[in-house]
Design a protein around this motif. Structure first.
Motif: not given
Length: 366
Positions: A72-85, A102-115
């Motif tokens: 998960x990317x927390x921030x982005x800038x000229x020259x790179x990105x910082x992840x949530x970790x 979008x409302x479920x179940x039409x798009x996936x959420x961050x919880x992944x494909x199984x969800x």
């Protein structure tokens, strides 16, 4: 030494751009989920969940030279990105293509494909358990869902409700009239200029009643289909970022937000002048791939042609495998086509073979 391009988001825009640049740069695609979800087919999967085996596709074969990093990317800038970790990935060019919710179940959420799969199966089970379905919202998802359900289950009583005065607000009146006529022929009850005052949930379907509507006391399956919301948290960390009325980040003529020089925004999250559709991606991705290739070669984006959106708002709206209507973004006002062309382009296969091939899974299910 080959230069590095970081792409944030592995949806349609990010994945297509990653493939386009794979031979030209060291591509690092950062995506929160472990699988790509071909959500164009998610609407039909509510009536046919067997499609899930074909539309949830691993990322492991997408790129030949580059790599897909889950995170998960927390921030982005000229020259790179910082992840949530807290990890940082440096790159010569960054593209943020975080897409939309979008409302479920039409798009996936961050919880992944199984969800996502569980959500589709739950919606399908609820659909089988009820005779009445009400869809709130008459944009592309609501209209397409009404068409899929009325085609697959012609005996179910399907109602489509919208506060707008027409189907498909923002698109051609000719397109709206064609889709409305086809839905009514399928037995769908359509209530326009009718605002729903109270929903028990706006982010997922539910069994309940709908006060103020016809058959209000009857238990029914209610699908909120109230439109996409751009995912722009990354841009909101940029002090110079501005947003339009839809919440999409404003970009310059070369799709750069917040005064950035080598950071670009793409797809649903960016205020490009295009609607949030796959049709728009087919114009944005090839254009940006050329801009990035030239930039990596030492040219300034400003020395290259600016981005120009489609002159008309194109969209493909199947109503089941054989019916529907579409507006092709050709000429000044677009070209309306009917059910045969819509079925040929999208309705029959929903681009499933194409995307399985692009992700390296053409011959067998994931």
């Amino acid at each position: 030494m080959m230069k590095r391009v970081i792409i944030v988001g592995g949806g349609y825009a990010g994945a297509n751009l990653a493939r386009a640049l794979d031979s030209r740069a060291e591509v690092c695609l950062v995506e929160a989920r472990e699988h790509f979800v071909h959500n164009v087919a998610a609407i039909r999967s509510v009536v046919d969940p067997s499609l899930l085996a074909k539309i949830v596709i691993p990322y492991d074969r997408l790129l030949r030279r580059g790599r897909v990093r889950q995170g998960i990317v927390a921030s982005a800038f000229d020259g790179g990105v910082m992840l949530a970790d807290g990890a940082t990935i440096e790159g010569d060019i960054v593209i943020v293509a975080t897409g939309s919710h979008y409302a479920r179940p039409f798009k996936p959420t961050l919880h992944g494909a199984r969800a996502f799969e569980d959500g589709v199966k739950a919606a399908h089970a609820s659909l089988l358990a009820t005779d009445r379905v009400t869809i709130v919202g008459a944009g592309a998802v609501g209209v397409e869902l009404a068409g899929e359900i009325s085609t697959a289950h012609p005996r179910k009583r399907v109602t489509l409700v919208s506060g707008a005065s027409t189907l498909m607000p923002g698109y051609s009146a000719k397109l709206a009239r064609s889709l409305e006529a086809q839905l009514r022929a399928k037995g769908v009850a359509i209530h326009l200029s009718t605002r729903v005052e109270s929903l028990d949930a706006t982010d997922s379907p539910y069994l309940g009643t709908l006060p103020g509507m016809p058959y209000a006391a009857e238990n029914q399956l209610i699908f909120p289909a109230l439109g996409a919301r751009p995912i722009t948290a990354i841009f909101r960390h940029m002090p110079a970022a501005y947003f339009d009325a839809q919440g999409r980040v404003r970009v310059d003529a070369w799709l750069r937000p917040a005064g950035a020089q080598r950071l670009f925004a793409l797809g649903d999250a960016a205020a490009t002048g295009d609607p949030m559709t796959i049709v728009a991606i087919t114009r944005q991705v090839p254009w940006l791939a050329k801009i990035i290739a030239a930039t990596l070669a030492g040219e300034s984006p400003k020395s290259l042609p600016a981005y120009v959106p489609w002159s008309s708002r194109g969209i493909l709206v199947p109503l089941g495998p054989r019916d529907g209507a579409s507006m092709l973004p050709l000429m000044r006002d677009g070209v309306l086509v009917g059910n045969w062309t819509t079925a040929l382009i999208k309705g029959r296969e929903l681009f499933i073979p194409r995307y399985r091939k692009e992700f390296g899974y053409a011959r067998k299910c994931a």
